[in-house]
Design a protein around this motif. Structure first.
Motif, PDB file in Angstrom:
ATOM      1  N   ARG A   1     -79.876  42.495   9.187  1.00  0.00           N
ATOM      2  CA  ARG A   1     -79.354  42.202   7.844  1.00  0.00           C
ATOM      3  C   ARG A   1     -80.445  42.100   6.786  1.00  0.00           C
ATOM      4  NH1 ARG A   1     -74.923  37.402   8.816  1.00  0.00           N
ATOM      5  NH2 ARG A   1     -73.755  38.448  10.449  1.00  0.00           N
ATOM      6  N   ASP A   2     -81.704  41.951   7.214  1.00  0.00           N
ATOM      7  CA  ASP A   2     -82.788  41.794   6.241  1.00  0.00           C
ATOM      8  C   ASP A   2     -83.980  42.661   6.640  1.00  0.00           C
ATOM      9  OD1 ASP A   2     -84.069  40.448   8.326  1.00  0.00           O
ATOM     10  OD2 ASP A   2     -83.532  38.471   7.555  1.00  0.00           O
TER      11      ASP A   2
ATOM     12  N   VAL B   1     -82.731  46.952  14.437  1.00  0.00           N
ATOM     13  CA  VAL B   1     -82.067  46.820  15.730  1.00  0.00           C
ATOM     14  C   VAL B   1     -80.953  47.843  15.941  1.00  0.00           C
ATOM     15  CG1 VAL B   1     -82.528  44.337  15.947  1.00  0.00           C
ATOM     16  CG2 VAL B   1     -80.429  45.104  14.840  1.00  0.00           C
ATOM     17  N   LEU B   2     -80.784  48.201  17.212  1.00  0.00           N
ATOM     18  CA  LEU B   2     -79.603  48.926  17.673  1.00  0.00           C
ATOM     19  C   LEU B   2     -78.557  47.870  17.982  1.00  0.00           C
ATOM     20  CD1 LEU B   2     -77.987  51.346  18.905  1.00  0.00           C
ATOM     21  CD2 LEU B   2     -79.119  50.771  21.082  1.00  0.00           C
ATOM     22  N   ARG B   3     -77.372  48.024  17.394  1.00  0.00           N
ATOM     23  CA  ARG B   3     -76.267  47.107  17.663  1.00  0.00           C
ATOM     24  C   ARG B   3     -75.354  47.694  18.742  1.00  0.00           C
ATOM     25  NH1 ARG B   3     -74.660  45.392  11.433  1.00  0.00           N
ATOM     26  NH2 ARG B   3     -76.536  44.151  11.027  1.00  0.00           N
ATOM     27  N   HIS B   4     -74.529  46.836  19.333  1.00  0.00           N
ATOM     28  CA  HIS B   4     -73.656  47.251  20.440  1.00  0.00           C
ATOM     29  C   HIS B   4     -72.700  48.386  20.065  1.00  0.00           C
ATOM     30  CE1 HIS B   4     -71.080  44.510  18.207  1.00  0.00           C
ATOM     31  NE2 HIS B   4     -70.048  45.099  18.790  1.00  0.00           N
ATOM     32  N   ASP B   5     -72.426  48.565  18.776  1.00  0.00           N
ATOM     33  CA  ASP B   5     -71.501  49.631  18.350  1.00  0.00           C
ATOM     34  C   ASP B   5     -72.207  50.971  18.137  1.00  0.00           C
ATOM     35  OD1 ASP B   5     -72.913  49.246  15.986  1.00  0.00           O
ATOM     36  OD2 ASP B   5     -71.158  48.711  14.787  1.00  0.00           O
ATOM     37  N   GLY B   6     -73.514  51.032  18.458  1.00  0.00           N
ATOM     38  CA  GLY B   6     -74.266  52.281  18.333  1.00  0.00           C
ATOM     39  C   GLY B   6     -74.966  52.458  17.008  1.00  0.00           C
ATOM     40  N   SER B   7     -74.782  51.542  16.074  1.00  0.00           N
ATOM     41  CA  SER B   7     -75.448  51.654  14.775  1.00  0.00           C
ATOM     42  C   SER B   7     -76.841  51.020  14.844  1.00  0.00           C
ATOM     43  CB  SER B   7     -74.620  50.968  13.685  1.00  0.00           C
ATOM     44  OG  SER B   7     -74.460  49.591  13.964  1.00  0.00           O
ATOM     45  N   VAL B   8     -77.760  51.573  14.061  1.00  0.00           N
ATOM     46  CA  VAL B   8     -79.118  51.038  13.964  1.00  0.00           C
ATOM     47  C   VAL B   8     -79.268  50.497  12.551  1.00  0.00           C
ATOM     48  CG1 VAL B   8     -81.573  51.531  14.181  1.00  0.00           C
ATOM     49  CG2 VAL B   8     -79.928  52.765  15.614  1.00  0.00           C
ATOM     50  N   TYR B   9     -79.559  49.195  12.440  1.00  0.00           N
ATOM     51  CA  TYR B   9     -79.601  48.533  11.136  1.00  0.00           C
ATOM     52  C   TYR B   9     -80.966  47.951  10.825  1.00  0.00           C
ATOM     53  CZ  TYR B   9     -74.850  48.604   9.343  1.00  0.00           C
ATOM     54  OH  TYR B   9     -73.658  48.995   8.799  1.00  0.00           O
ATOM     55  N   HIS B  10     -81.324  48.050   9.529  1.00  0.00           N
ATOM     56  CA  HIS B  10     -82.505  47.402   8.955  1.00  0.00           C
ATOM     57  C   HIS B  10     -82.192  47.121   7.494  1.00  0.00           C
ATOM     58  CE1 HIS B  10     -86.597  46.442   7.839  1.00  0.00           C
ATOM     59  NE2 HIS B  10     -86.585  47.410   6.935  1.00  0.00           N
TER      60      HIS B  10
ATOM     61  N   ASN C   1     -79.894  45.426   6.121  1.00  0.00           N
ATOM     62  CA  ASN C   1     -78.447  45.552   5.885  1.00  0.00           C
ATOM     63  C   ASN C   1     -78.015  46.985   5.550  1.00  0.00           C
ATOM     64  OD1 ASN C   1     -76.153  44.003   6.231  1.00  0.00           O
ATOM     65  ND2 ASN C   1     -75.839  43.757   4.041  1.00  0.00           N
ATOM     66  N   GLU C   2     -78.770  47.937   6.044  1.00  0.00           N
ATOM     67  CA  GLU C   2     -78.472  49.353   5.816  1.00  0.00           C
ATOM     68  C   GLU C   2     -78.456  50.080   7.153  1.00  0.00           C
ATOM     69  OE1 GLU C   2     -80.883  53.141   3.954  1.00  0.00           O
ATOM     70  OE2 GLU C   2     -81.205  51.181   3.051  1.00  0.00           O
TER      71      GLU C   2
ATOM     72  N   CYS D   1     -82.432  59.488  17.940  1.00  0.00           N
ATOM     73  CA  CYS D   1     -81.835  58.580  16.963  1.00  0.00           C
ATOM     74  C   CYS D   1     -82.943  57.711  16.354  1.00  0.00           C
ATOM     75  CB  CYS D   1     -80.785  57.731  17.679  1.00  0.00           C
ATOM     76  SG  CYS D   1     -79.815  56.685  16.620  1.00  0.00           S
ATOM     77  N   PRO D   2     -83.905  58.340  15.644  1.00  0.00           N
ATOM     78  CA  PRO D   2     -85.036  57.566  15.121  1.00  0.00           C
ATOM     79  C   PRO D   2     -84.629  56.673  13.952  1.00  0.00           C
ATOM     80  CG  PRO D   2     -85.131  59.809  14.308  1.00  0.00           C
ATOM     81  CD  PRO D   2     -83.981  59.758  15.285  1.00  0.00           C
ATOM     82  N   ALA D   3     -85.371  55.590  13.794  1.00  0.00           N
ATOM     83  CA  ALA D   3     -85.158  54.689  12.661  1.00  0.00           C
ATOM     84  C   ALA D   3     -86.497  54.068  12.297  1.00  0.00           C
ATOM     85  CB  ALA D   3     -84.149  53.602  13.017  1.00  0.00           C
ATOM     86  N   SER D   4     -86.669  53.775  11.024  1.00  0.00           N
ATOM     87  CA  SER D   4     -87.928  53.181  10.567  1.00  0.00           C
ATOM     88  C   SER D   4     -87.650  52.263   9.382  1.00  0.00           C
ATOM     89  CB  SER D   4     -88.926  54.274  10.194  1.00  0.00           C
ATOM     90  OG  SER D   4     -88.385  55.082   9.172  1.00  0.00           O
ATOM     91  N   GLY D   5     -88.705  51.660   8.872  1.00  0.00           N
ATOM     92  CA  GLY D   5     -88.584  50.824   7.682  1.00  0.00           C
ATOM     93  C   GLY D   5     -89.184  49.450   7.818  1.00  0.00           C
ATOM     94  N   ILE D   6     -89.271  48.913   9.032  1.00  0.00           N
ATOM     95  CA  ILE D   6     -89.810  47.567   9.198  1.00  0.00           C
ATOM     96  C   ILE D   6     -91.331  47.593   9.055  1.00  0.00           C
ATOM     97  CG2 ILE D   6     -90.008  47.648  11.721  1.00  0.00           C
ATOM     98  CD1 ILE D   6     -88.907  44.690  11.636  1.00  0.00           C
ATOM     99  N   ARG D   7     -91.883  46.522   8.489  1.00  0.00           N
ATOM    100  CA  ARG D   7     -93.323  46.444   8.256  1.00  0.00           C
ATOM    101  C   ARG D   7     -93.860  45.118   8.797  1.00  0.00           C
ATOM    102  NH1 ARG D   7     -93.524  50.913   5.962  1.00  0.00           N
ATOM    103  NH2 ARG D   7     -92.871  51.578   3.927  1.00  0.00           N
TER     104      ARG D   7
END
Length: 196
Positions: free
Chosen positions: A95-96, A101-110, A112-113, A150-156
């Motif tokens: 959410r922030d 994280v990968l959530r149980h529903d298959g979505s990857v969130y960072h 809140n996006e 299923c790559p994801a980025s953004g965390i620092r």
């Protein structure tokens, strides 16, 4: 010469074996000092249940890290990386800016996006192994050893492996002795003193 002989006896002969004991390297596991108030950690720091999140006890300092989670019981869960600023009592994570994280529903969130999503036919089920690679830029996901692309980025900042559970979910963490071979160039999490 006699002084040298006495020194050897003093160091090795009387009262000591002459061996310097090796320092045992710490084990990467879930950190009971960095977990939500309603989280339960068992199995030597490898299993999480209850409600909330928990960080591992080792940050991801090396260039390419790999770790796995086995879904023992389904429910609400999430896995990925987070900074120590993450609120481990507030699920779901992602959410922030402090978790990716990968959530149980298959979505990857960072932040809140939704950053990405697993293919609909590849949602992790009970008994599945989810592998995570992280290279300080991108997090990638593996399901039972297969790259999900299923790559994801953004965390620092300095990040740690993170897992959260709710609604009867139980997950086991695998930080070494993996179920599946780590992708080429990636390896188990090393404590900082093991890197140098």
């Amino acid at each position: 010469m006699a002084a040298m002989f006495t020194c050897c006896l003093g160091c090795c002969g009387e009262g000591g074996s002459g061996h310097i004991p090796l320092k045992e390297m710490p084990t990467v596991q879930l950190d009971t000092h960095h977990m939500g108030t309603d989280v339960v950690i068992v199995k030597s720091g490898r299993r999480i249940c209850g409600t909330g999140g928990c960080l591992a006890n080792a940050p991801l300092h090396q260039n390419k890290s790999y770790f796995e989670f086995k879904i023992q019981s389904t429910g609400v869960w999430g896995i990925g990386v987070a900074t120590q600023k993450v609120n481990l009592n507030q699920v779901p994570l992602g959410r922030d800016t402090n978790s990716l994280v990968l959530r149980h529903d298959g979505s990857v969130y960072h932040n809140n996006e939704e950053k990405n999503r697993l293919p609909a036919n590849s949602l992790p089920q009970e008994g599945d192994i989810v592998g995570i690679t992280y290279d300080h830029v991108e997090l990638n996901l593996y399901l039972n050893g297969k790259n999900m692309h299923c790559p994801a980025s953004g965390i620092r900042g300095t990040v740690y492996p993170v897992v959260y559970v709710d609604d009867s979910a139980i997950l086991d963490c695998q930080f070494s002795d993996f179920y599946h071979t780590a992708p080429q160039g990636f390896e188990k999490i090393l404590f900082e003193q093991q890197i140098f």
